[in-house]
Scaffold this active site. Structure first.
Site, PDB file in Angstrom:
ATOM      1  N   CYS A  68      -7.129   7.766  60.929  1.00 13.02           N
ATOM      2  CA  CYS A  68      -7.054   6.490  60.206  1.00 13.02           C
ATOM      3  C   CYS A  68      -5.832   5.672  60.597  1.00 13.02           C
ATOM      4  O   CYS A  68      -5.693   4.524  60.181  1.00 13.02           O
ATOM      5  CB  CYS A  68      -7.070   6.735  58.704  1.00 13.02           C
ATOM      6  SG  CYS A  68      -8.386   7.843  58.208  1.00 13.02           S
ATOM      7  N   HIS A 119     -11.686  -0.134  54.451  1.00 12.92           N
ATOM      8  CA  HIS A 119     -11.022   0.806  55.361  1.00 12.92           C
ATOM      9  C   HIS A 119     -11.941   1.172  56.530  1.00 12.92           C
ATOM     10  O   HIS A 119     -12.465   2.274  56.605  1.00 12.92           O
ATOM     11  CB  HIS A 119     -10.603   2.059  54.574  1.00 12.92           C
ATOM     12  CG  HIS A 119      -9.878   3.091  55.372  1.00 12.92           C
ATOM     13  ND1 HIS A 119      -9.118   2.796  56.488  1.00 12.92           N
ATOM     14  CD2 HIS A 119      -9.805   4.442  55.226  1.00 12.92           C
ATOM     15  CE1 HIS A 119      -8.603   3.920  56.975  1.00 12.92           C
ATOM     16  NE2 HIS A 119      -9.011   4.934  56.241  1.00 12.92           N
TER      17      HIS A 119
END
Lengths: 139, 390
Positions: free
Chosen positions: B86, B335
């Protein structure tokens, strides 16, 4: 859906996983479990195999809601619903992420005494995958 | 070292866009970034590119960056894929800054993209579960929600933090996103309702988590001494830090501190010649609401253990002393894994230039803005500090 823990990868550390064999650093005596190539305390890279007792306490935990665990656990989740996971702090010091067995979610609390048991994880690629789970002492 | 400036940023809307392709999304981010370079930039003048992605379920693992540069119309640049889960594009940003700071490159881009709606749900779970220490964390049956949940439970145990403090971060971010037209979740979330949301991974609930998102972003950077050729409003990258840590949380001495954040922040503050007190606003990695509380402490915004009190004080609200995740953060803005790091930079740059897309969420009198982008549960962290040119 295939697992990313392949059969060879699973087999490569099967003693460590099922018999709780830690590595004891030959230079400083620090225990490494799960085993690792380099000692976190002194940087040594030679270890002696050392079996752990399998006794420990619950350091932290989570009840992972149905269908949240990795997909290879789908069969079990369909049958049981939630998956109980935690980190156990072993009597000898190291901590490890584990599955919790034979315990109700409401019973879980930090500090509860646990011991290792061999349990089925899932079956895949034509093989049953067994692994170490931890259950409350006395259950 | 050569000083580095951002001269243009672009982001797609974040959301679920099953009808769009990877190339189409990246193209939009690139066009938005090019249009944001006020005096224009020939796309062929981009010399290097660093593209962050977790590769959309493996749909395009090899030569990802050249393919995206093709879609961006920036053919010929030295382009490579950066992967740190991420934190992929936070590290793409760091590498783009380094390429220019070293003197090797005049103009570089950092970008990121993910297209998660292309994957069936079970494959998303498969794919998202392979950024931890797979042999141990995955075989324990946990997902990332479970890992952050275990960190949250330790924080509650060690410091008396309450579930309400965690959910306050989620509610703040969801409500911040109402004013952000590029955010994924633009529906108000009431605190009482959030507290009653169903269990995700106890003590975290569905309200405390980000979702599944598509999106892309791009940041265009150049030598600071060239920046005025492209815009009268360049933004300086005054600090860049990056660090890694034990991947599995059970191997870390503490589960309530991301040492990677502390190390990366220390580097970034030191490079900028500032302290945490100088940061006016921040975009931090709130993949799960507890992560925002940990970030407050690890970035030095409050003392260790005080994050619950800190959010309760209102300090990080839009009208607080130091707004955090004014965009809506990962929880509400969205996200799209590989896009998140450069998406945070887009937000901070727009705020510093006074170009927030709605007046309601434009922050006033902000000097230094910070971004914190986390890979996995803290295995890799990139921190950047940006500052408007006076």
């Amino acid at each position: 859906m295939t697992s990313y823990v392949s059969l060879p990868m699973y087999g490569a550390n099967i003693d460590e996983r099922m018999r709780l064999i830690a590595g004891k650093c030959k230079s400083c005596g620090q225990l490494a479990y799960p085993q690792r190539p380099v000692c976190t305390k002194c940087g040594g890279d030679q270890f002696d195999d050392t079996p752990l007792s399998g006794n420990g306490t619950l350091y932290t935990y989570s009840v992972v809601a149905g269908n949240g665990a990795p997909s290879e656990f789908d069969d079990e989740q369909t049958m049981t619903g939630d998956v109980l996971c935690g980190v156990v702090e072993l009597k000898e010091g190291p901590r490890v992420m584990v599955r919790l067995a034979d315990v109700d979610p409401e019973q879980l609390h930090i500090g509860m005494k646990l011991r290792a048991v061999i349990r089925r994880l899932y079956d895949q690629e034509g093989f049953l995958r067994y692994g170490t789970k931890f259950e409350p002492v006395g259950s | 070292m050569v000083d580095v400036a951002v001269i243009g940023v672009g982001q797609t809307r974040y959301g679920m866009f099953p009808e769009r392709t990877l190339k189409d999304l990246f193209h939009e981010a690139a066009i938005n970034a090019l249009n944001d370079v006020d005096k224009g930039l020939d796309p062929q003048d981009v010399e290097e590119a660093f593209i962050g992605t977790l590769s959309t379920g493996g749909a395009q693992l090899g030569n990802f960056a050249p393919l995206m540069m093709e879609a961006a119309g920036m053919i010929g640049a030295s382009a490579r894929h950066i992967e740190n889960a991420c934190a992929s594009s936070g590290f793409a940003m760091r590498d783009a800054v380094a390429a220019i700071a070293s003197g090797r490159t005049n103009i570089a881009v950092a970008g990121g993209i993910e297209k998660m709606s292309d994957l069936p749900r079970e494959k998303n779970r498969l794919w998202l579960g392979i950024s931890g220490d797979v042999e141990w964390e995955r075989l324990a049956g946990t997902n990332f929600a479970g890992i952050y949940a275990m960190m949250a439970r330790r924080h509650m145990h060690e410091f008396g933090t309450e579930k309400k403090h965690i959910t306050m971060a989620a509610v703040k971010n969801r409500n911040n996103a109402l004013a952000n037209p590029k955010a994924q979740f633009r529906a108000a979330l009431e605190f009482d309702r959030a507290m009653k949301a169903p269990n995700l991974a106890s003590p975290l609930t569905f309200s405390d988590a980000c979702g599944i998102t598509d999106g892309a972003s791009m940041v265009i950077l150049c030598r600071a001494d060239m920046a005025k050729n492209f815009t009268d409003q360049p933004v300086l990258v005054v600090g860049s830090g990056g660090a890694s840590d034990y991947v599995a949380i059970h191997d870390r001495p503490s589960m309530t501190t991301l040492e990677g954040t502390k190390r990366a922040a220390k580097q970034a503050y030191s490079m900028a010649g500032i302290t945490a007190d100088d940061i006016d606003f921040a975009e931090v990695h709130d993949c799960f609401a507890i992560a925002e509380l940990l970030a407050y402490e690890d970035l030095g915004f409050c003392e260790k253990g005080d994050a619950g009190k800190y959010i309760e004080s209102g300090a990080t609200a839009r009208d607080g002393k130091r707004p955090v995740n004014n965009s809506g953060g990962l929880i509400a803005k969205g996200h799209p894994i590989g896009s998140t790091g450069t998406g945070q930079i887009c937000e901070v740059v727009n705020q510093l230039r006074g170009r927030a897309d709605t007046a309601e969420r434009q922050l006033q009198n902000v000097g230094y803005g910070l971004t914190q982008n986390v890979g996995g549960s803290g295995a890799a962290v990139a921190v950047h500090v940006l500052k408007a040119v006076e």
